[in-house]
Design a protein around this motif. Structure first.
Motif, PDB file in Angstrom:
ATOM      1  N   ARG A 198      20.473  15.708  27.614  1.00  0.00           N
ATOM      2  CA  ARG A 198      20.027  16.893  26.881  1.00  0.00           C
ATOM      3  C   ARG A 198      18.894  17.534  27.651  1.00  0.00           C
ATOM      4  O   ARG A 198      17.830  16.946  27.845  1.00  0.00           O
ATOM      5  N   HIS A 222      19.862  21.939  22.761  1.00  0.00           N
ATOM      6  CA  HIS A 222      19.736  22.494  21.405  1.00  0.00           C
ATOM      7  C   HIS A 222      18.302  22.989  21.344  1.00  0.00           C
ATOM      8  O   HIS A 222      17.382  22.193  21.256  1.00  0.00           O
ATOM      9  N   GLU A 282      27.443  23.410  18.124  1.00  0.00           N
ATOM     10  CA  GLU A 282      27.024  22.538  17.013  1.00  0.00           C
ATOM     11  C   GLU A 282      26.354  23.332  15.893  1.00  0.00           C
ATOM     12  O   GLU A 282      25.216  23.043  15.521  1.00  0.00           O
ATOM     13  N   PRO A 283      27.028  24.332  15.331  1.00  0.00           N
ATOM     14  CA  PRO A 283      26.369  25.102  14.269  1.00  0.00           C
ATOM     15  C   PRO A 283      26.254  24.284  12.986  1.00  0.00           C
ATOM     16  O   PRO A 283      27.165  23.546  12.618  1.00  0.00           O
ATOM     17  N   GLY A 284      25.130  24.379  12.325  1.00  0.00           N
ATOM     18  CA  GLY A 284      24.956  23.761  11.008  1.00  0.00           C
ATOM     19  C   GLY A 284      24.728  24.853   9.983  1.00  0.00           C
ATOM     20  O   GLY A 284      25.604  25.204   9.185  1.00  0.00           O
ATOM     21  N   GLY A 332      21.944  26.325  16.120  1.00  0.00           N
ATOM     22  CA  GLY A 332      20.748  27.139  16.046  1.00  0.00           C
ATOM     23  C   GLY A 332      20.943  28.588  15.700  1.00  0.00           C
ATOM     24  O   GLY A 332      19.961  29.306  15.494  1.00  0.00           O
ATOM     25  N   LEU A 333      22.202  29.051  15.626  1.00  0.00           N
ATOM     26  CA  LEU A 333      22.395  30.462  15.312  1.00  0.00           C
ATOM     27  C   LEU A 333      21.838  30.745  13.917  1.00  0.00           C
ATOM     28  O   LEU A 333      22.123  30.029  12.960  1.00  0.00           O
ATOM     29  N   SER A 352      23.729  13.184  18.837  1.00  0.00           N
ATOM     30  CA  SER A 352      22.478  13.710  19.396  1.00  0.00           C
ATOM     31  C   SER A 352      21.296  13.018  18.734  1.00  0.00           C
ATOM     32  O   SER A 352      21.445  12.399  17.683  1.00  0.00           O
ATOM     33  N   TYR A 360      20.265  22.709   4.687  1.00  0.00           N
ATOM     34  CA  TYR A 360      18.925  22.118   4.588  1.00  0.00           C
ATOM     35  C   TYR A 360      18.359  22.252   3.180  1.00  0.00           C
ATOM     36  O   TYR A 360      17.162  22.431   2.992  1.00  0.00           O
ATOM     37  N   GLY A 390      16.679  25.229  19.275  1.00  0.00           N
ATOM     38  CA  GLY A 390      15.965  25.637  18.063  1.00  0.00           C
ATOM     39  C   GLY A 390      16.936  25.993  16.970  1.00  0.00           C
ATOM     40  O   GLY A 390      18.151  25.921  17.158  1.00  0.00           O
ATOM     41  N   SER A 391      16.385  26.356  15.829  1.00  0.00           N
ATOM     42  CA  SER A 391      17.211  26.674  14.666  1.00  0.00           C
ATOM     43  C   SER A 391      16.797  28.027  14.112  1.00  0.00           C
ATOM     44  O   SER A 391      15.696  28.512  14.406  1.00  0.00           O
ATOM     45  N   GLN A 392      17.691  28.609  13.303  1.00  0.00           N
ATOM     46  CA  GLN A 392      17.437  29.928  12.710  1.00  0.00           C
ATOM     47  C   GLN A 392      17.018  30.933  13.794  1.00  0.00           C
ATOM     48  O   GLN A 392      16.057  31.691  13.655  1.00  0.00           O
ATOM     49  N   ALA A 415      27.061  20.506  12.479  1.00  0.00           N
ATOM     50  CA  ALA A 415      25.880  19.623  12.454  1.00  0.00           C
ATOM     51  C   ALA A 415      25.684  19.058  11.044  1.00  0.00           C
ATOM     52  O   ALA A 415      25.266  19.761  10.121  1.00  0.00           O
ATOM     53  N   ASP A 428      28.505  17.048  14.737  1.00  0.00           N
ATOM     54  CA  ASP A 428      27.340  16.580  15.496  1.00  0.00           C
ATOM     55  C   ASP A 428      26.536  15.719  14.536  1.00  0.00           C
ATOM     56  O   ASP A 428      26.191  16.160  13.443  1.00  0.00           O
TER      57      ASP A 428
HETATM   58  C1  LIG Z   1      19.895  20.455  13.822  1.00  0.00           C
HETATM   59  C2  LIG Z   1      20.785  20.424  14.999  1.00  0.00           C
HETATM   60  C3  LIG Z   1      21.885  21.288  15.069  1.00  0.00           C
HETATM   61  C4  LIG Z   1      22.188  22.326  14.016  1.00  0.00           C
HETATM   62  O1  LIG Z   1      21.237  23.334  13.984  1.00  0.00           O
HETATM   63  P1  LIG Z   1      21.482  24.646  13.100  1.00  0.00           P
HETATM   64  O2  LIG Z   1      20.269  25.438  13.317  1.00  0.00           O
HETATM   65  O3  LIG Z   1      21.647  24.209  11.689  1.00  0.00           O
HETATM   66  O4  LIG Z   1      22.710  25.316  13.627  1.00  0.00           O
HETATM   67  C5  LIG Z   1      22.720  21.184  16.157  1.00  0.00           C
HETATM   68  N1  LIG Z   1      22.481  20.284  17.158  1.00  0.00           N
HETATM   69  C6  LIG Z   1      21.416  19.444  17.116  1.00  0.00           C
HETATM   70  C7  LIG Z   1      21.221  18.483  18.217  1.00  0.00           C
HETATM   71  C8  LIG Z   1      20.535  19.487  16.046  1.00  0.00           C
HETATM   72  O5  LIG Z   1      19.481  18.669  16.018  1.00  0.00           O
END
Ligand SMILES: *Cc1c(COP(=O)(O)O)cnc(C)c1O
Length: 437
Positions: free
Chosen positions: A167, A217, A291-293, A257-258, A120, A392, A219-221, A76, A97
């Motif tokens: 989605r 997707h 889609e890990p960021g 989101g992991l 996305s 971030y 959530g995050s963290q 991501a 992503d």
């Molecule tokens: C932000 C986002 C991610 C990445 O999220 P992380 O919590 O950083 O892994 C993946 N997919 C979508 C659609 C996002 O908006």
């Protein structure tokens, strides 16, 4: 790369950081084989420093977690969009992503193949969609029926086939900070299964438009797997339903989101994440997109800053540094915890421990990096490192207070490169004109 941690540190959290490419050796902080002070001597502060080795290791962990089925790990871009990081991941085989036309531009510049790009986002403009389709992006995660109508129109005008994945907003609580929960029905993201069902039926009447996947997707963290498992089950049963209706569903996109460990939280490893989801995914015979960021770049970066002053107000002790919320807004925005440690440790027992707020230069009380932190009394000129700042951090930087953005450095083994120059004052006013009417 990993050296023995030979310091018997006064701060027990140190041991945790020796788990990454950042480690202390003889009381000095290194990234891979490079002492932080060598980088600072050349580049100055504040500076973001990333470890290529750590990024690659995190990416490979994800990739391996899904190796038993067809998959693509789409990093991501918004977590950290530096071109060198994108190019490094592209070279390792990653897709990306993206969430905007600007991120598409970056991804293409960094050499990401268009067929490895997933697009996305809740508010893609017509121009952004046209750019993506013209570039050859083949997976668009669609978030509303109006966006769908627009894509149908564009597909007709451009006479290009379009591959869409609705989605799904499964209305499942990711149990994370409210600003980064995205899978509840009151959130702006995605659509219900019901709405997706209707949209897919409409797609049949829209020539050139193909529903080939389903995405989410939530959530995050995220530090719990249960919400992800539950949401994946929702998608899996929707895929079965779509197939019964005759749709050829080829991909399931699980989003990112992991979570990662910033402080005392425990987050599942990519391997645990994969193992939890594989039993649901395997029978689908889909290509899996993840889609890990944060989990790829978070622990691979630090922000190094210099102490300017220390002072005491009433009962409070402050350490004022040359970085600010403009460099890393996470503490101000999410009350996020980041470890802050001196780059050079001391065993000198005559240096007293203090409890200090570590604060930036901006005229906002939200401009802090840590509150009530125990550390050996800092002196002006000392270097501090803000850990777990790779995700971030720089990507959310701003120019508030007319502060030029920090430099970014990428380290690989014994070498380092400036991958983004420190901004100048001239960069701050680029595009501005003085007009007196
Ligand atoms: C932000 C986002 C991610 C990445 O999220 P992380 O919590 O950083 O892994 C993946 N997919 C979508 C659609 C996002 O908006």
């Amino acid at each position: 790369m990993r050296k023995e941690n030979r310091v018997s540190c006064r701060n027990p959290v140190f041991l945790f950081y020796t788990m990454t490419a950042f480690h202390f050796l003889d009381q000095i902080l290194y990234v891979e084989d490079v002492p932080i002070r060598d980088i600072v001597a050349q580049v100055g502060t504040p500076v973001y420093i990333y470890s290529a080795q750590q990024i690659l290791e995190n990416f490979h962990q994800f990739d391996q977690a899904f190796q038993s089925i067809p998959h693509l790990t789409c990093y991501a871009v918004k977590a950290n969009s530096n071109l060198s990081l994108l190019a490094l991941l592209a070279q390792a085989g990653a897709g990306v992503d993206i969430g905007s036309g600007g991120e598409l531009y970056r991804a293409l510049k960094a050499g990401i193949a268009p067929e490895k790009i997933t697009y996305s986002g809740v508010g893609k403009t017509e121009q952004e969609l046209v750019e993506a389709l013209q570039a050859g992006v083949q997976r668009i995660n669609i978030e509303s029926s109006q966006e769908f109508e627009l894509i149908c129109k564009i597909a007709r005008e451009l006479n290009t086939p379009v591959y869409l994945s609705p989605r799904i907003n499964p209305d499942i609580d990711a149990q994370t900070h409210p600003y980064i929960v995205t899978g509840l029905k009151e959130n702006k993201f995605g659509m219900s299964v019901e709405q997706a069902r209707t949209l897919c039926r409409h797609a049949r009447e829209c020539s050139g438009v193909h529903i080939t996947g389903v995405s989410m997707h939530i959530g995050s963290q995220m530090t719990l797997l249960a919400p992800l498992i539950e949401a994946t089950e929702v998608l899996a049963s929707f895929i079965q339903e779509l197939r019964q209706d005759g749709f050829q569903i080829e991909t399931i996109d699980l989003g990112g989101g992991l979570g990662i460990r910033y402080h005392q939280e425990t987050a599942p490893t990519p391997e645990e994440y994969g193992s939890a989801l594989l039993p649901i995914l395997q029978p689908l015979r889909c290509r899996v997109i993840v889609e890990p960021g944060r989990a790829i770049v978070g622990n691979a970066g630090i922000l190094v800053m210099k102490v300017l002053y220390t002072k005491q107000n009433a009962s409070k002790y402050f350490t004022i540094v040359d970085a600010a919320m403009t460099d890393c807004i996470r503490p101000a925005l999410y009350h996020a915890y980041h470890e802050v440690l001196p780059v050079h440790q001391t065993h000198d027992a005559s240096v007293p421990m203090v409890t200090a707020d570590i604060v930036g230069q901006v005229c906002e009380s939200a401009d802090f990096f840590g509150k009530n932190r125990q550390l050996p009394q800092p002196q002006p000129g000392d270097l501090l490192a803000l850990f777990t700042a790779g995700a971030y951090g720089f990507s959310m930087a701003s120019h508030y207070n007319s502060r030029p953005n920090a430099a970014e450095v990428l380290v690989h083994k014994g070498d380092f490169r400036i991958v983004r120059q420190r901004e100048t004052y001239a960069d701050l006013i680029r595009g501005e004109d003085i007009h007196l009417l």
